[in-house]
Design an enzyme around this catalytic site. Structure first.
Site, PDB file in Angstrom:
ATOM      1  N   LYS A  50      -3.021 -14.411  15.110  1.00  0.00           N
ATOM      2  CA  LYS A  50      -3.375 -14.335  16.536  1.00  0.00           C
ATOM      3  C   LYS A  50      -4.418 -15.398  16.912  1.00  0.00           C
ATOM      4  O   LYS A  50      -4.355 -15.987  17.990  1.00  0.00           O
ATOM      5  CB  LYS A  50      -3.894 -12.947  16.878  1.00  0.00           C
ATOM      6  CG  LYS A  50      -2.942 -11.822  16.537  1.00  0.00           C
ATOM      7  CD  LYS A  50      -1.634 -11.921  17.296  1.00  0.00           C
ATOM      8  CE  LYS A  50      -0.739 -10.713  17.025  1.00  0.00           C
ATOM      9  NZ  LYS A  50       0.536 -10.812  17.745  1.00  0.00           N
TER      10      LYS A  50
ATOM     11  N   CYS B 157       6.145  -2.842  21.129  1.00  0.00           N
ATOM     12  CA  CYS B 157       7.290  -2.597  22.015  1.00  0.00           C
ATOM     13  C   CYS B 157       8.604  -2.928  21.312  1.00  0.00           C
ATOM     14  O   CYS B 157       9.638  -3.063  21.960  1.00  0.00           O
ATOM     15  CB  CYS B 157       7.179  -3.411  23.300  1.00  0.00           C
ATOM     16  SG  CYS B 157       6.014  -2.734  24.487  1.00  0.00           S
TER      17      CYS B 157
ATOM     18  N   TYR C 131      -9.364  -6.495   8.884  1.00  0.00           N
ATOM     19  CA  TYR C 131      -8.018  -6.004   9.221  1.00  0.00           C
ATOM     20  C   TYR C 131      -7.179  -6.988  10.018  1.00  0.00           C
ATOM     21  O   TYR C 131      -7.641  -7.558  11.019  1.00  0.00           O
ATOM     22  CB  TYR C 131      -8.121  -4.694  10.022  1.00  0.00           C
ATOM     23  CG  TYR C 131      -6.864  -3.844   9.889  1.00  0.00           C
ATOM     24  CD1 TYR C 131      -6.745  -2.922   8.849  1.00  0.00           C
ATOM     25  CD2 TYR C 131      -5.796  -3.984  10.762  1.00  0.00           C
ATOM     26  CE1 TYR C 131      -5.590  -2.163   8.699  1.00  0.00           C
ATOM     27  CE2 TYR C 131      -4.635  -3.223  10.617  1.00  0.00           C
ATOM     28  CZ  TYR C 131      -4.553  -2.307   9.585  1.00  0.00           C
ATOM     29  OH  TYR C 131      -3.415  -1.554   9.437  1.00  0.00           O
TER      30      TYR C 131
ATOM     31  N   SER D  47       2.482  -5.890  22.195  1.00  0.00           N
ATOM     32  CA  SER D  47       2.403  -5.282  20.864  1.00  0.00           C
ATOM     33  C   SER D  47       3.033  -3.883  20.908  1.00  0.00           C
ATOM     34  O   SER D  47       2.888  -3.160  21.892  1.00  0.00           O
ATOM     35  CB  SER D  47       0.943  -5.157  20.430  1.00  0.00           C
ATOM     36  OG  SER D  47       0.302  -6.398  20.556  1.00  0.00           O
TER      37      SER D  47
ATOM     38  N   ARG E 292       0.501  -0.906   8.311  1.00  0.00           N
ATOM     39  CA  ARG E 292       1.302  -2.139   8.313  1.00  0.00           C
ATOM     40  C   ARG E 292       1.944  -2.437   6.974  1.00  0.00           C
ATOM     41  O   ARG E 292       1.478  -1.987   5.927  1.00  0.00           O
ATOM     42  CB  ARG E 292       0.374  -3.331   8.660  1.00  0.00           C
ATOM     43  CG  ARG E 292      -0.303  -3.244  10.018  1.00  0.00           C
ATOM     44  CD  ARG E 292       0.626  -3.685  11.108  1.00  0.00           C
ATOM     45  NE  ARG E 292       0.002  -3.663  12.425  1.00  0.00           N
ATOM     46  CZ  ARG E 292       0.352  -4.491  13.421  1.00  0.00           C
ATOM     47  NH1 ARG E 292       1.276  -5.403  13.238  1.00  0.00           N
ATOM     48  NH2 ARG E 292      -0.234  -4.395  14.600  1.00  0.00           N
TER      49      ARG E 292
ATOM     50  N   ARG F 198      -6.783  -4.690  15.640  1.00  0.00           N
ATOM     51  CA  ARG F 198      -7.464  -5.774  16.339  1.00  0.00           C
ATOM     52  C   ARG F 198      -8.503  -5.176  17.283  1.00  0.00           C
ATOM     53  O   ARG F 198      -8.269  -4.135  17.890  1.00  0.00           O
ATOM     54  CB  ARG F 198      -6.468  -6.610  17.147  1.00  0.00           C
ATOM     55  CG  ARG F 198      -5.551  -7.464  16.297  1.00  0.00           C
ATOM     56  CD  ARG F 198      -4.701  -8.386  17.144  1.00  0.00           C
ATOM     57  NE  ARG F 198      -3.717  -7.670  17.914  1.00  0.00           N
ATOM     58  CZ  ARG F 198      -3.794  -7.385  19.209  1.00  0.00           C
ATOM     59  NH1 ARG F 198      -4.833  -7.813  19.914  1.00  0.00           N
ATOM     60  NH2 ARG F 198      -2.849  -6.722  19.814  1.00  0.00           N
TER      61      ARG F 198
ATOM     62  N   ASP G  31       7.186 -12.440  15.832  1.00  0.00           N
ATOM     63  CA  ASP G  31       5.934 -12.240  16.588  1.00  0.00           C
ATOM     64  C   ASP G  31       5.472 -13.456  17.379  1.00  0.00           C
ATOM     65  O   ASP G  31       4.932 -13.298  18.455  1.00  0.00           O
ATOM     66  CB  ASP G  31       4.828 -11.813  15.612  1.00  0.00           C
ATOM     67  CG  ASP G  31       3.613 -11.236  16.325  1.00  0.00           C
ATOM     68  OD1 ASP G  31       3.799 -10.476  17.285  1.00  0.00           O
ATOM     69  OD2 ASP G  31       2.475 -11.558  15.922  1.00  0.00           O
TER      70      ASP G  31
ATOM     71  N   HIS H  90       3.760 -15.326  22.356  1.00  0.00           N
ATOM     72  CA  HIS H  90       3.869 -14.053  21.629  1.00  0.00           C
ATOM     73  C   HIS H  90       5.323 -13.597  21.714  1.00  0.00           C
ATOM     74  O   HIS H  90       5.656 -12.663  22.438  1.00  0.00           O
ATOM     75  CB  HIS H  90       2.924 -13.053  22.307  1.00  0.00           C
ATOM     76  CG  HIS H  90       2.684 -11.808  21.518  1.00  0.00           C
ATOM     77  ND1 HIS H  90       2.231 -10.640  22.097  1.00  0.00           N
ATOM     78  CD2 HIS H  90       2.807 -11.534  20.192  1.00  0.00           C
ATOM     79  CE1 HIS H  90       2.097  -9.709  21.168  1.00  0.00           C
ATOM     80  NE2 HIS H  90       2.437 -10.214  20.010  1.00  0.00           N
TER      81      HIS H  90
HETATM   82  C1  OXD Z   1       0.037  -7.435  17.544  1.00  0.00           C
HETATM   83  C2  OXD Z   1       0.559  -7.798  16.216  1.00  0.00           C
HETATM   84  O1  OXD Z   1      -0.941  -6.696  17.616  1.00  0.00           O
HETATM   85  O2  OXD Z   1       1.548  -8.525  16.160  1.00  0.00           O
HETATM   86  O3  OXD Z   1       0.601  -7.901  18.542  1.00  0.00           O
HETATM   87  O4  OXD Z   1      -0.016  -7.373  15.195  1.00  0.00           O
HETATM   88 MN    MN Z   2       2.095  -9.331  18.045  1.00  0.00          MN
END
Ligand code: OXD
Ligand code: MN
Length: 595
Positions: free
Chosen positions: A220, A264, A211, A262, A379, A70, A287, A240
């Site tokens: 998102k 964690c 991406y 993200s 991913r 991102r 997520d 989130h």
């Molecule tokens: C993030 C994801 O970046 O879930 O938080 O991909």
């Molecule tokens: Mn996320």
């Protein structure tokens, strides 16, 4: 044509005229369509089919090295005023941004196919759900959207003739000249990438990146940034957060959500395999959670997504066995390494690197190389339904009733393993002070400083954070008093003086969930502290863990917390317009520390 929806038909016409694709294809979401697109991408060299025996029906893609994550610097909220977007967002004037983007989109799909992807975020037919339509020139986006959303004919059925939808326009920003050969991963240079959100008409225009969250616009962009705006106006929450159900040995179930920034470990926690006997975790989402008052007066959560877009490195049969089982077949991998026998490998997969791999750049790689074989943000994309831990309730149109909300970040120092908020407002206070310490992972003069990330929504709130915190405070009034969830601030990442983690984490996190569930059900007392309720010594079950320094994990140090309070105050002052209630709770914390 597959629909009679006039708004959709005229929008597609308008975008076709602007982007000038060679062809238009309406996606029905079928297996045949998916297989056909995959075959086409394998033939063009954009995808590699993995060994059918090792990883059935699975594919590997490699992105352009400049298009791997991102792009927060190129993500924009074009609200009417800069104030409405807040300092947490990059603001652009909506009229100017629309003009800039219209010029970029003009002819941007030349030589390509325009795909129309109708999709639903949320279970089909649920009052929670939102219909979106993504127009894209990327077949990679189509196949990923088929996994991550309910896509195609079912979405058009839900839209109906008069239904409304969120228009999501996407182009990789790489038109082809007549006769020009395509590359494996087309995209535009960074300064031409725009991930743009228009709050006034709730639309999304994304240009130049193929991406993840930049391109799969349901995730998102729609389910968090645009949904957060709708949620503010309609009285619900777009968060989130993962969603899971914890069943204890007596068979009692507790539903909870957890917000972590993200990377964690949300996916790990969502699919946790408990180390305590008799406990079970079931997954609803990893997520995103949409939360609102249910008919029963509780706060109910729905996962708007249909798949997992998880970070591969670090995922192993030890750290997250359920994720590993989930991705054994029907999976899209992006930017992981390829083994000589046509399977995938990444750092932290739990087996040593083989002598030879093809790295994420497509080059030969051997152990000892100066860069990882898999990109750190590589991913997997896989259907949630394939997860062995998926909950039978995961598509419940009314969601699951939430009684605990976990909040946390990476804090090697200062923050205890777990502390419970005193009430709803105090829980929002704990959410507002969340953050992660900047570590040596990146070269930075900010190492050791805390990057605050309220509710892990810093990059995902479509308006100013102070108004978002106010909205959270106001949500209390929408939930029945006896059904208000408890808040818990957790920290799996505390380190001792020797630099080692103090808490084992992963499956052992169930020990903290157990304590939280007991608190929710009023079964156990706790010690009030300056930060909220701390577990009494011995109340977190550490049987079988060997030496764990619970004292260090659960003690607040006065000096550290006075310094923390100063840093929180500076953060609030900088944010501006933070609700007075949160300042009051900060003052109260300082007074308690000084007592
Ligand atoms: C993030 C994801 O970046 O879930 O938080 O991909
Ligand atoms: Mn996320």
């Amino acid at each position: 044509m597959m629909t009679k929806n006039q708004k959709l038909l005229s929008w597609v016409k308008e975008i076709e005229a602007l982007c000038k694709p060679d062809r238009v294809k309406w996606c029905d979401g079928s297996q045949e369509e998916y297989d056909g697109l995959m075959a086409q991408m394998v033939a063009s060299g954009a995808a590699i089919k993995l060994n059918e025996k090792k990883r059935p029906n699975s594919y590997l893609f490699r992105s352009h090295p400049s298009d791997v994550a991102r792009v927060e610097d190129r993500t924009f909220i074009a609200s009417k005023t800069k104030e409405e977007a807040g300092a947490n967002n990059n603001w652009r004037d909506p009229i100017e941004l629309r003009k800039t983007l219209t010029e970029l989109f003009d002819g941007s799909m030349r030589g390509r196919t325009l795909y129309v992807i109708p999709f639903v975020m949320g279970p089909l037919g649920s009052p929670f759900s939102i219909v979106g339509v993504e127009i894209t020139d990327s077949p990679y986006v189509v196949v990923n959207m088929r996994i991550m959303t309910r896509m195609g004919t079912a979405a058009l059925d839900m839209l109906g003739e008069d239904g409304d939808f969120i228009p999501c326009l996407h182009s990789v920003g790489a038109p082809l000249q007549p006769g020009e050969e395509d590359v494996a991963w087309p995209c535009a240079p960074i300064e031409q990438k725009y991930i743009a959100h228009f709050p006034e008409d709730l639309s999304i225009w994304s240009y130049g990146s193929g991406y993840g969250g930049n391109a799969l616009l349901g995730k998102k962009c729609l389910a968090l940034r645009i949904a957060s705006l709708k949620a503010r106006d309609e009285g619900w929450l777009a968060e989130h957060m993962l969603i899971l159900g914890l069943t204890d040995p007596k068979g009692r179930k507790t539903w909870l959500t957890a917000a972590f920034p993200s990377a964690c470990g949300k996916t790990n926690l969502a699919m946790l395999v408990p180390t305590l006997p008799g406990y079970k975790v079931e997954t609803v989402g990893d997520d995103i959670a949409w939360l609102r008052r249910g008919k029963d007066g509780s706060l109910r959560a729905v996962n708007p997504e249909a798949g997992f877009f998880g970070v591969a490195p670090g995922t192993s049969y030890q750290s997250n066995p359920n994720a590993m089982y989930t991705i054994e077949k029907n999976t899209i991998f992006t930017n992981v390494a390829l083994t000589d026998d046509g399977d995938v490998w990444w750092e932290g997969i739990g087996s040593p690197a083989p002598d030879h791999l093809i790295d994420w750049h497509g080059n030969d790689w051997a152990p000892g190389a100066d860069h990882p074989a898999a990109h750190p943000n590589s991913r997997f994309t896989v259907a949630a339904a394939q997860c062995p831990a998926i909950s039978p309730e995961w598509e419940n149109p009314d969601g699951v009733p939430i009684s605990a909300i976990l909040l946390g970040g990476r804090r090697p120092r200062v923050v205890p393993l777990v502390v419970e908020g005193r009430d709803w407002a105090h829980g929002i206070f704990l959410g507002s002070i969340m953050g992660s310490e900047i570590t040596a992972a990146a070269i930075s003069d900010k190492i050791g400083q805390v990057r605050r990330d309220p509710f892990a929504m810093l990059p995902f709130t479509g308006y100013r954070l102070s108004a978002y915190l106010k909205h959270w405070l106001e949500m209390e009034g929408r939930i029945d008093k006896d059904k208000l969830p408890h808040f818990f601030h957790v920290n799996w990442f505390r380190r001792g003086e020797d630099g080692k983690f103090l808490w084992p984490g992963f499956g052992d996190n169930v020990r903290v969930l157990e304590w939280a569930a007991k608190r929710v059900h009023g079964e156990i007392d706790a010690n009030d502290s300056a930060l909220g309720y701390l577990p009494a010594p011995g109340d977190i079950n550490i049987d079988g863990l060997g030496e764990v320094n619970m004292e260090e994990l659960l003690t607040l140090k006065k000096d550290e917390w006075l310094a923390e309070a100063e840093s929180i105050r500076a953060y609030y002052d900088k944010m501006g317009e933070v609700p007075q209630k949160l300042y009051d709770l900060l003052d109260d914390m300082v007074a308690r520390l000084k007592k």
